[in-house]
Design a protein around this motif. Sequence first.
Motif, PDB file in Angstrom:
ATOM      1  N   ALA A 179       0.827  -1.212   0.000  1.00  0.00           N
ATOM      2  CA  ALA A 179       0.000   0.000   0.000  1.00  0.00           C
ATOM      3  C   ALA A 179       0.859   1.259   0.000  1.00  0.00           C
ATOM      4  O   ALA A 179       0.509   2.256  -0.646  1.00  0.00           O
ATOM      5  CB  ALA A 179      -0.934  -0.009   1.206  1.00  0.00           C
ATOM      6  N   CYS A 180       1.994   1.230   0.711  1.00  0.00           N
ATOM      7  CA  CYS A 180       2.892   2.394   0.742  1.00  0.00           C
ATOM      8  C   CYS A 180       3.576   2.626  -0.600  1.00  0.00           C
ATOM      9  O   CYS A 180       4.164   3.678  -0.838  1.00  0.00           O
ATOM     10  CB  CYS A 180       3.939   2.233   1.843  1.00  0.00           C
ATOM     11  SG  CYS A 180       3.299   2.555   3.509  1.00  0.00           S
ATOM     12  N   LEU A 181       3.489   1.637  -1.493  1.00  0.00           N
ATOM     13  CA  LEU A 181       4.000   1.782  -2.855  1.00  0.00           C
ATOM     14  C   LEU A 181       2.879   2.144  -3.833  1.00  0.00           C
ATOM     15  O   LEU A 181       3.085   2.158  -5.045  1.00  0.00           O
ATOM     16  CB  LEU A 181       4.679   0.483  -3.306  1.00  0.00           C
ATOM     17  CG  LEU A 181       6.020   0.177  -2.639  1.00  0.00           C
ATOM     18  CD1 LEU A 181       6.435  -1.266  -2.900  1.00  0.00           C
ATOM     19  CD2 LEU A 181       7.103   1.130  -3.138  1.00  0.00           C
ATOM     20  N   GLY A 182       1.698   2.406  -3.287  1.00  0.00           N
ATOM     21  CA  GLY A 182       0.573   2.801  -4.120  1.00  0.00           C
ATOM     22  C   GLY A 182      -0.220   1.654  -4.697  1.00  0.00           C
ATOM     23  O   GLY A 182      -1.100   1.861  -5.537  1.00  0.00           O
ATOM     24  N   VAL A 183       0.065   0.418  -4.251  1.00  0.00           N
ATOM     25  CA  VAL A 183      -0.646  -0.758  -4.762  1.00  0.00           C
ATOM     26  C   VAL A 183      -1.827  -1.058  -3.842  1.00  0.00           C
ATOM     27  O   VAL A 183      -1.654  -1.182  -2.629  1.00  0.00           O
ATOM     28  CB  VAL A 183       0.301  -1.984  -4.817  1.00  0.00           C
ATOM     29  CG1 VAL A 183      -0.448  -3.212  -5.333  1.00  0.00           C
ATOM     30  CG2 VAL A 183       1.511  -1.680  -5.691  1.00  0.00           C
ATOM     31  N   PRO A 184      -3.041  -1.175  -4.374  1.00  0.00           N
ATOM     32  CA  PRO A 184      -4.197  -1.461  -3.520  1.00  0.00           C
ATOM     33  C   PRO A 184      -4.084  -2.821  -2.852  1.00  0.00           C
ATOM     34  O   PRO A 184      -3.446  -3.740  -3.381  1.00  0.00           O
ATOM     35  CB  PRO A 184      -5.386  -1.411  -4.489  1.00  0.00           C
ATOM     36  CG  PRO A 184      -4.794  -1.631  -5.835  1.00  0.00           C
ATOM     37  CD  PRO A 184      -3.417  -1.057  -5.800  1.00  0.00           C
ATOM     38  N   VAL A 185      -4.682  -2.931  -1.686  1.00  0.00           N
ATOM     39  CA  VAL A 185      -4.663  -4.183  -0.923  1.00  0.00           C
ATOM     40  C   VAL A 185      -6.077  -4.489  -0.455  1.00  0.00           C
ATOM     41  O   VAL A 185      -6.940  -3.611  -0.419  1.00  0.00           O
ATOM     42  CB  VAL A 185      -3.708  -4.082   0.304  1.00  0.00           C
ATOM     43  CG1 VAL A 185      -2.288  -3.804  -0.138  1.00  0.00           C
ATOM     44  CG2 VAL A 185      -4.178  -3.016   1.292  1.00  0.00           C
ATOM     45  N   LEU A 186      -6.291  -5.742  -0.091  1.00  0.00           N
ATOM     46  CA  LEU A 186      -7.553  -6.144   0.520  1.00  0.00           C
ATOM     47  C   LEU A 186      -7.201  -7.056   1.684  1.00  0.00           C
ATOM     48  O   LEU A 186      -6.653  -8.142   1.484  1.00  0.00           O
ATOM     49  CB  LEU A 186      -8.459  -6.867  -0.473  1.00  0.00           C
ATOM     50  CG  LEU A 186      -9.837  -7.292   0.071  1.00  0.00           C
ATOM     51  CD1 LEU A 186     -10.610  -6.098   0.628  1.00  0.00           C
ATOM     52  CD2 LEU A 186     -10.653  -7.991  -1.019  1.00  0.00           C
ATOM     53  N   VAL A 187      -7.470  -6.585   2.910  1.00  0.00           N
ATOM     54  CA  VAL A 187      -7.041  -7.333   4.092  1.00  0.00           C
ATOM     55  C   VAL A 187      -8.234  -7.720   4.953  1.00  0.00           C
ATOM     56  O   VAL A 187      -9.282  -7.066   4.949  1.00  0.00           O
ATOM     57  CB  VAL A 187      -6.029  -6.522   4.938  1.00  0.00           C
ATOM     58  CG1 VAL A 187      -4.909  -5.971   4.083  1.00  0.00           C
ATOM     59  CG2 VAL A 187      -6.710  -5.389   5.699  1.00  0.00           C
ATOM     60  N   SER A 188      -8.041  -8.775   5.708  1.00  0.00           N
ATOM     61  CA  SER A 188      -9.051  -9.232   6.660  1.00  0.00           C
ATOM     62  C   SER A 188      -9.215  -8.219   7.789  1.00  0.00           C
ATOM     63  O   SER A 188      -8.235  -7.605   8.234  1.00  0.00           O
ATOM     64  CB  SER A 188      -8.623 -10.586   7.237  1.00  0.00           C
ATOM     65  OG  SER A 188      -9.331 -10.880   8.421  1.00  0.00           O
TER      66      SER A 188
END
Length: 373
Positions: free
Chosen positions: A293-302
């Motif tokens: 996320a800090c590199l601008g890549v979206p994430v999906l976390v529990s």
Amino acid sequence: MNITREYLGGITTSNTNLLNFLESIDKATIGIEVNPRTHMRGATAFWHLSPDLFEQHIFNINDLPLNKILRRSKSLKDVERSYRPIINLIKKVLKKETPDVILLNGTYYIPWMISIAAHELDIPIVLRYAGVLSRETRWSSPRARKIFLAMERSFRKRVYSYIFPSQITEEVVRKEVYKTAVHKAYVIPNSVNIPSDIEIRPPVDRCIAIVGRDTSIKNFEAFFKIHKILLRQKWKHEATFVTKPGSMKNIPKTINIMAPMRPEGLYEFYMSQGLIIAPSHFETFGNVPMEAACLGVPVLVSDQMGCAEVLRLAGLDNMVMSFDDLNAVAERVKKLCGQQIMPHQLNNLRKKLNLRLINEKILAVLKEAAAKG
């Protein structure tokens, strides 16, 4: 402090960030590695550290396998008797090096051994939680679970203060482990160290990935099921799993497998993806999605991961959800994959995980404990 060498381990990443910071302010550190392997390569993660400020001691315990000891042990005392020779060796090193304070990462049997040695020498201990042992071992046998719970609870009589990487970790330890208030506790998230020369690029569409070591609590099976749901829905995509080769046998053949890599390689990998997924049943933090996320890549976390708290504070609530309904998760995957994180959200995230600020907070906790020792 106890150190590990696994590139995909959150403890290694957090420790390396802290060691780099301590070296920058001329603080000497002793790294204690207790390793169950017969053969190992050099710990390259620490080679860049000055030998004047960092000294590593390695204790090999391949002749004392934990599983074998657990099978013949009826109680935690039996486990302690089996490891007493190693505990005494650790004591010998600590007595010679005379550290002001011990920072322990996690409550597994290796930091547990170090905690006994340090306590017997009256060296103050700061425990930084990295995984809740009683939750991580819930798939073990009933007798092993009982011993692990006793192991985790035993830290209470030896630890001066605690660092929890998230509020959910503090709540779980308070309610499930100790069943009472945890005194001298500080909530400090793990830091993220993103090199300043890395150029942020737009996320890649239709590429999803998961990264980590094979443990039941990581819930990698959920990723496999989500991948299959997307295939049935004719949502064309590429799915990748970065893990130790051969660690899992039920990986769908339609998922690409990549071996663990150095941090620099991981950063490039993150930026080649459209979404990093982290479906853990529980995690005290979650370094992988925060790095991405800090590199601008979206994430999906529990929503059972500590890093979910940071995402919400950064205004990224849509990147946190329950993984109970995987069909709903698959729909969210399609919406998030390739989506850009807005500049103000990225700025909020990086401020929350600022390397210097977080390590200054950890250092303050260590100094307080050392002063009371």
